[in-house]
Design an enzyme around this catalytic site. Sequence first.
Site, short mmCIF file in Angstrom:
data_model
loop_
_atom_site.label_atom_id
_atom_site.label_comp_id
_atom_site.label_asym_id
_atom_site.label_seq_id
_atom_site.Cartn_x
_atom_site.Cartn_y
_atom_site.Cartn_z
N SER A 1 0.85 -1.19 0.00
CA SER A 1 0.00 0.00 0.00
C SER A 1 0.88 1.24 0.00
O SER A 1 2.11 1.14 0.07
CB SER A 1 -0.90 0.00 1.23
OG SER A 1 -0.11 0.28 2.37
N LYS A 2 0.25 2.38 -0.03
CA LYS A 2 0.93 3.68 -0.01
C LYS A 2 1.98 3.76 1.10
O LYS A 2 3.00 4.42 0.95
CB LYS A 2 -0.10 4.79 0.23
CG LYS A 2 -0.70 5.31 -1.05
CD LYS A 2 0.09 6.51 -1.54
CE LYS A 2 -0.11 6.79 -3.00
NZ LYS A 2 1.07 6.67 -3.81
N ARG A 3 1.66 3.12 2.18
CA ARG A 3 2.56 3.11 3.33
C ARG A 3 3.96 2.63 2.96
O ARG A 3 4.95 2.99 3.58
CB ARG A 3 1.96 2.13 4.34
CG ARG A 3 2.06 2.49 5.74
CD ARG A 3 0.95 1.84 6.58
NE ARG A 3 0.60 0.47 6.23
CZ ARG A 3 1.29 -0.60 6.57
NH1 ARG A 3 2.41 -0.48 7.24
NH2 ARG A 3 0.87 -1.81 6.22
#
Length: 486
Positions: free
Chosen positions: A245-247
Amino acid sequence: MSVRVRYGPSPTGEPHVGNIRTALFDWFLARRLGGQFIVRIEDTDRSRAVEGTEQLILDALTWLGVDWDEGPDIGGQFGPYRQSERLPLYRDAADRLLADGKAYRCVCSSERLDALRKSQQQAKQPPGYDRRCRELGLGPDEPHVVRLAMPREGDTIVNDALRGGVSFQNALLDDHILLKRDGFPTYHLASVVDDHHMQITHVIRGDEWLSSAPRHVQTYTALGWDEPAWVHLPIIRGPDGAKLSKRHGATSVREYADQGFLPEALLNFLALLGWSKDETTTIMSRDEIVEAFGLDGLGLASAMFDLERLQEMNARYIRDLDPADFLRRGRPHLEARLGRPVDDDQLDALLGIAPAIQERVKLMPEFADYTDFFVVEGPLNYANTDLMGRAYKNKPWAALESVEASLQTLRALDESDWTAEPLEAALRELAETRGEKPGALFTPIRVATTGKRIAPPLFETLETLGQPKTIERLNAAAERLARPDD
Ligand code: GLU
């Protein structure tokens, strides 16, 4: 029958690398087996659609070198290729299911469904529609949705190419919606209807769709259609084991392109997220992957997105580029740095030193760091402390002496000797005669001529820069050292 695979992105944002990996696997299989690769835009969820993203998806594929045989922009025998333009087909399928008693109209209000969900939660029962309208035989007069009458007992088996038969208990699958109140289909209906009409042979998609697959299998059965082969790819995880994910940093293809990854490297990297040719081969061109690709090379071990590995791969691809190609790809980065176009002659002058720069560049924007000083005119920007380096720290007069000695040696060189080897020999000899460490002598030359502490190999740099520019820049450095307080 020829293999037909489809990539069904929803135009809800920038295409994510995980989603593009699915497209690649579809494409590899189609190309390997001489079949067709189809792009179909799944835009029936109108609340999630984002204007312009269809084009971004197509651009991402093109950037990676993926082509399609049928799609929204080029059409094809089974078009249109946007689900929002295929509504009559879904309506027909729903009508058939209604007529056959395999689907039913449901008029339950959202308030009722919310209350139902809450009471199920409280009673710790599995959530799902309670089939209240199933036996009512409702007609079309009132606003309604159409639901599939799922079997209440037994199991549904999904024959997944990677997992074998996966069994789902029917009692746990509620009667899901096929057609919404506004006449739009749900994803469940649209994908089945389209896969059938478009004669799709293999459905390859992320394993987040595996839990929906029994619903799709039941829809095929209800419509009396043959199922495609199901292939659910392992989820892509970040190094911490969580779903990518973006994380974990950049996730859209465009972000990787902007950061300076080469499409070949990203394609090679993504191909290995869930597929391998064998245990050892990692670097493979697009053609080599296509040549080796097959469902038997797919594995379930979760695919880990290791950014370091991608970076290494990128560096390797950059190193292996043909130097002229490297310069061509680097050019926009250099132009962005300079804020002006770079002419062909200036670029061609870098051909000799290009391989040495290729060794150093890990991401394409760094191209500008290693080349801007070759093409700028006028004084370079650097700090005197860099010029003096460690050896002459706080000793501008000693640095000046060293620079003047270098100037003398370099001025004396014949133009015909202005190539890396004689330059190196002359400067090493000078260091020796002066009893100076080579690094002490070279640092001011490097900083004076490039404006940087880290630059391509010094002697090749001087060769490329040419004698007049080298002398001019060393003179400028000598002047700075002569008035160190400026
Ligand atoms: N539209 C779905 C998605 O964006 C496609 C799922 C499928 O391939 O069936 O993931």
